[in-house]
Design a protein around this motif. Structure first.
Motif, PDB file in Angstrom:
ATOM      1  N   ARG A  70       0.828  -1.210   0.000  1.00  0.00           N
ATOM      2  CA  ARG A  70       0.000   0.000   0.000  1.00  0.00           C
ATOM      3  C   ARG A  70       0.864   1.264   0.000  1.00  0.00           C
ATOM      4  O   ARG A  70       0.585   2.214  -0.723  1.00  0.00           O
ATOM      5  CB  ARG A  70      -0.929   0.011   1.217  1.00  0.00           C
ATOM      6  CG  ARG A  70      -2.115  -0.889   1.080  1.00  0.00           C
ATOM      7  CD  ARG A  70      -3.104  -0.679   2.222  1.00  0.00           C
ATOM      8  NE  ARG A  70      -3.991  -1.810   2.291  1.00  0.00           N
ATOM      9  CZ  ARG A  70      -4.068  -2.660   3.306  1.00  0.00           C
ATOM     10  NH1 ARG A  70      -3.326  -2.494   4.365  1.00  0.00           N
ATOM     11  NH2 ARG A  70      -4.911  -3.679   3.265  1.00  0.00           N
ATOM     12  N   LYS A  74       1.040   4.015  -2.975  1.00  0.00           N
ATOM     13  CA  LYS A  74       0.775   5.450  -2.767  1.00  0.00           C
ATOM     14  C   LYS A  74       1.941   6.295  -3.267  1.00  0.00           C
ATOM     15  O   LYS A  74       1.736   7.327  -3.904  1.00  0.00           O
ATOM     16  CB  LYS A  74       0.513   5.733  -1.290  1.00  0.00           C
ATOM     17  CG  LYS A  74      -0.844   5.275  -0.827  1.00  0.00           C
ATOM     18  CD  LYS A  74      -1.066   5.561   0.642  1.00  0.00           C
ATOM     19  CE  LYS A  74      -2.418   5.033   1.091  1.00  0.00           C
ATOM     20  NZ  LYS A  74      -2.654   5.278   2.511  1.00  0.00           N
ATOM     21  N   ARG A  77       1.879   6.269  -7.085  1.00  0.00           N
ATOM     22  CA  ARG A  77       0.791   7.106  -7.594  1.00  0.00           C
ATOM     23  C   ARG A  77       1.112   8.591  -7.441  1.00  0.00           C
ATOM     24  O   ARG A  77       0.849   9.388  -8.345  1.00  0.00           O
ATOM     25  CB  ARG A  77      -0.524   6.783  -6.886  1.00  0.00           C
ATOM     26  CG  ARG A  77      -1.097   5.444  -7.280  1.00  0.00           C
ATOM     27  CD  ARG A  77      -2.332   5.110  -6.438  1.00  0.00           C
ATOM     28  NE  ARG A  77      -2.818   3.795  -6.742  1.00  0.00           N
ATOM     29  CZ  ARG A  77      -3.747   3.527  -7.649  1.00  0.00           C
ATOM     30  NH1 ARG A  77      -4.273   4.501  -8.360  1.00  0.00           N
ATOM     31  NH2 ARG A  77      -4.144   2.297  -7.856  1.00  0.00           N
TER      32      ARG A  77
END
Length: 105
Positions: A70, A74, A77
């Protein structure tokens, strides 16, 4: 599945140990047989506990890996968003002079 099987085996061995104990006291069965069953019962309980601990550890490791994924997702992104924004600004800057150039003619 292995854990379920071990739980069933522990349950059965526990029952057998409970049944054998009074029989040993009455002299109906041998004490050595009782000790062997009790030893097998204890060993199987320890194996079952070890299996449970391994499952907990694997779940914990899995949770950590998911969290790491995760975080990396992040970061990726955010990096891609920044790059996209930068390229969009550059494109806007590049297209501005051409508009002026073509509009003047």
């Amino acid at each position: 599945m292995q854990l379920k099987s071990k739980k069933e085996q522990v349950s059965l061995l526990g029952e057998e140990v409970c049944i054998l104990q009074p029989l040993v006291k009455k002299g109906i069965t041998s004490y050595i047989n009782y000790l062997n069953k009790k030893q097998a019962f204890i060993k199987l309980k320890l194996e079952m506990k070890e299996s449970e601990n391994q499952i907990v550890l694997k779940n914990h490791e899995s949770h950590l890996v998911k969290n790491e994924i995760r975080v990396l997702d992040k970061k990726l992104r955010l990096s891609l968003s920044r790059q996209l924004s930068k390229y969009q600004q550059e494109l806007n800057l590049m297209s501005m002079p051409s508009k002026k150039f073509f509009s003047n003619k």
